[in-house]
Design an enzyme around this catalytic site. Structure first.
Site, PDB file in Angstrom:
ATOM      1  N   LYS A  22      79.003  46.595 -25.971  1.00 58.91           N
ATOM      2  CA  LYS A  22      77.784  46.540 -26.797  1.00 58.91           C
ATOM      3  C   LYS A  22      76.768  45.592 -26.204  1.00 58.91           C
ATOM      4  CE  LYS A  22      76.393  43.919 -30.878  1.00 58.91           C
ATOM      5  NZ  LYS A  22      75.864  42.742 -30.344  1.00 58.91           N
ATOM      6  N   ASN A  23      77.173  44.384 -25.826  1.00 54.75           N
ATOM      7  CA  ASN A  23      76.198  43.385 -25.382  1.00 54.75           C
ATOM      8  C   ASN A  23      75.683  43.634 -23.975  1.00 54.75           C
ATOM      9  OD1 ASN A  23      76.171  42.222 -27.852  1.00 54.75           O
ATOM     10  ND2 ASN A  23      77.566  40.558 -27.331  1.00 54.75           N
ATOM     11  N   CYS A 117      72.179  38.844 -36.693  1.00 56.00           N
ATOM     12  CA  CYS A 117      73.177  38.114 -37.497  1.00 56.00           C
ATOM     13  C   CYS A 117      72.626  36.780 -38.007  1.00 56.00           C
ATOM     14  CB  CYS A 117      74.394  37.823 -36.632  1.00 56.00           C
ATOM     15  SG  CYS A 117      75.264  39.323 -36.275  1.00 56.00           S
ATOM     16  N   ARG A 122      68.416  30.870 -34.417  1.00 55.26           N
ATOM     17  CA  ARG A 122      68.577  31.587 -33.147  1.00 55.26           C
ATOM     18  C   ARG A 122      67.247  31.555 -32.396  1.00 55.26           C
ATOM     19  NH1 ARG A 122      72.476  36.721 -33.761  1.00 55.26           N
ATOM     20  NH2 ARG A 122      72.536  36.463 -31.510  1.00 55.26           N
ATOM     21  N   ASP A 306      82.200  35.233 -29.803  1.00 57.26           N
ATOM     22  CA  ASP A 306      82.229  36.506 -30.529  1.00 57.26           C
ATOM     23  C   ASP A 306      83.643  36.925 -30.908  1.00 57.26           C
ATOM     24  OD1 ASP A 306      79.474  37.935 -28.635  1.00 57.26           O
ATOM     25  OD2 ASP A 306      79.553  36.489 -30.278  1.00 57.26           O
ATOM     26  N   ARG A 398      77.154  48.521 -36.326  1.00 55.15           N
ATOM     27  CA  ARG A 398      76.156  48.149 -35.304  1.00 55.15           C
ATOM     28  C   ARG A 398      76.830  47.965 -33.938  1.00 55.15           C
ATOM     29  NH1 ARG A 398      73.594  42.776 -36.469  1.00 55.15           N
ATOM     30  NH2 ARG A 398      72.951  43.129 -34.329  1.00 55.15           N
TER      31      ARG A 398
END
Ligand code: EPZ
Length: 430
Positions: A22-23, A117, A122, A306, A398
């Protein structure tokens, strides 16, 4: 509105195949905007963040052709806008990658400040510092406005005050078409950083040193296109490993890069999980009791932040007391209140969680508050005796492709239930 209903308390057996990272995908797909040609991208995870990015690129004028569940062709030769709509861009944290890509290719970008999130502040100050170092004028508010006089960034030497995945990726994207050389010092080294660099190089860029502290980029005039396959998702694989640790059983986790899993495997081995490494898979088994251990999350190659909610959940069932220290984010323990509803015994003080192992968890209704917290609560439900219902599962969707299908494939009793949105109560008239 979807909920997951989990009947837990029994071990997991079978095999699960890991999807594309995903990232990596949420950086590589916006990076296609840098390419004056056609990109064919394979092993794309089927997750809502990716689908959202396809919509954003199409809105800007890209032609996106979905070839199959995991492959797409993106043509950015006829981009007509550098301002994605607020409605789409603000729904995803990774929308800030649109700034680096659009600024790098067109010298201009106007992008809504990212959502994503909610676990502490952030900031994106390091992203902005990098763009300014390359000659861009940047203003921040509800939108990030970036432009460079003359239309082309200039290479620069940039030192990252702290290790940032997003800032490293964003500056890398901005630099590949800049005039001259760019050096990024104190760069992040995650597997997805290397994946983005490999993608860009396969499209015609000239990036060296990705995966080390120092990345050197020689700006080129044009990226012409090519084909690239995204790496397997280290965190998705780790999530299934933590599920076996918590629920017990034996699962063959396929399509992984063993080197990427070392930081996670070593911690699970300390806890008494058995792991057998094969070429591109791991056999993960837990039959005896789990042992307590301590965890500190750090940038790669440290233990990934994560994976913090998932490993903490497994530790709630370990014999003894464990200490978890969150080394990246200010406040990534919001899920602990939900874990406690299942019987976990955890005390949180700032970035430290003291986890007292309990013999068992009991199913209960809980809510996900972000992507990895949601995954952790699924793991807790699989391990708990009785029934757990999990709300706000859109967070999970997601970033995890078909989690319910993959878990059912290893024997989990989990199903998706559609529950009506709660009535919006009219304000009472007293
Ligand atoms: C990426 O977020 C990931 N998201 C996160 O994964 C992950 O937790 C994080 O990297 C760390 O690995 C995506 O890739 C889309 P950072 P990012 O910049 O880039 C501070 C998930 O679950 N910082 O590495 O936003 C920041 O506050 C998600 O998949 C600044 O101070 O993270 C944090 O304390 C959640 N200024 C630290 O650096 C900046 O300009 C690391 O953040 C940027 C970051």
């Amino acid at each position: 509105m979807n909920q997951y209903v989990i009947h837990g308390g029994h071990p997991l057996f079978g095999e699960v195949t890991v999807s594309g990272a995903k990232n990596a995908a949420v950086a590589i797909i916006p990076a296609a905007l840098l390419v004056d040609g056609v990109c064919r991208i394979e092993n794309v995870p089927q997750i809502s963040d990716v689908t959202l990015f396809f919509s954003i690129l199409e809105e800007l004028g890209a032609h996106v052709r979905v070839l199959n569940r995991h492959a797409v062709e993106i043509d950015c030769r006829h981009i007509r806008s550098t301002k994605p709509s607020y409605e789409l861009a603000c729904r995803i944290r990774a929308s800030y990658y649109l700034v680096g890509a659009l600024l790098g290719r067109f010298g201009q970008a106007t992008v809504a400040m990212p959502g994503g999130c909610n676990f502490g502040v952030r900031p994106i100050d390091l992203h902005v510092k990098g763009f300014r170092a390359m000659g861009a004028e940047v203003t921040e508010g509800g939108f990030i406005n970036a432009s460079v006089p003359g239309g082309r960034l200039k290479g620069a030497s940039i030192y990252m005050d702290l290790v940032s995945v997003g800032a490293t990726m964003n500056v890398m994207m901005a630099a590949v078409l800049a005039d001259g050389y760019t050096t990024i010092d104190n760069a992040a080294k995650e597997p997805h950083i290397v994946d983005l660099a490999n993608f860009l190089n396969s499209m015609g860029a000239d990036i060296k040193g990705a995966g080390t502290d120092t990345i050197k980029i020689r700006g080129v005039d044009r990226l012409t296109g090519g084909t690239y396959s995204i790496i397997p998702d280290q965190i998705e694989a780790g999530t299934y490993m933590a599920a076996v640790a918590a629920a017990g059983g034996q699962v063959h986790i396929k399509n992984i890069i063993p080197k990427h899993m070392d930081c996670i495997s070593s911690k699970l081995l300390e806890m008494g999980v058995e792991i057998t490494e094969q070429d591109d898979s791991l056999l993960v088994r837990r039959s005896g009791p789990l042992t307590h251990t301590n965890v500190k999350t750090l940038p790669y190659p440290g233990f990934p932040t994560d994976m913090q909610p998932q490993i903490t959940t497994a530790l709630t069932l370990a014999e003894g007391t464990s200490i978890v220290t969150e080394g990246v984010w200010d406040n990534r323990y919001k899920y602990v209140a939900e874990l406690k509803r299942l019987g976990a015994r955890i005390q949180v003080d700032g970035r430290v969680a003291v986890v007292e192992g309990v013999g068992r968890l009991e199913g209960a209704p809980v809510q996900a508050c972000d992507l990895r917290a949601g995954a952790a609560l699924v793991i807790a439900g699989l391990a708990a005796q009785g029934t757990t219902t999990l709300g706000s599962v859109h967070y999970i969707e997601r970033g995890y492709e078909d989690m319910v299908g993959k878990l059912r494939g290893i024997g989990a009793d989990i199903e998706v239930v559609d529950v009506p949105e709660p009535e919006k109560k009219e304000a009472g008239v007293s």
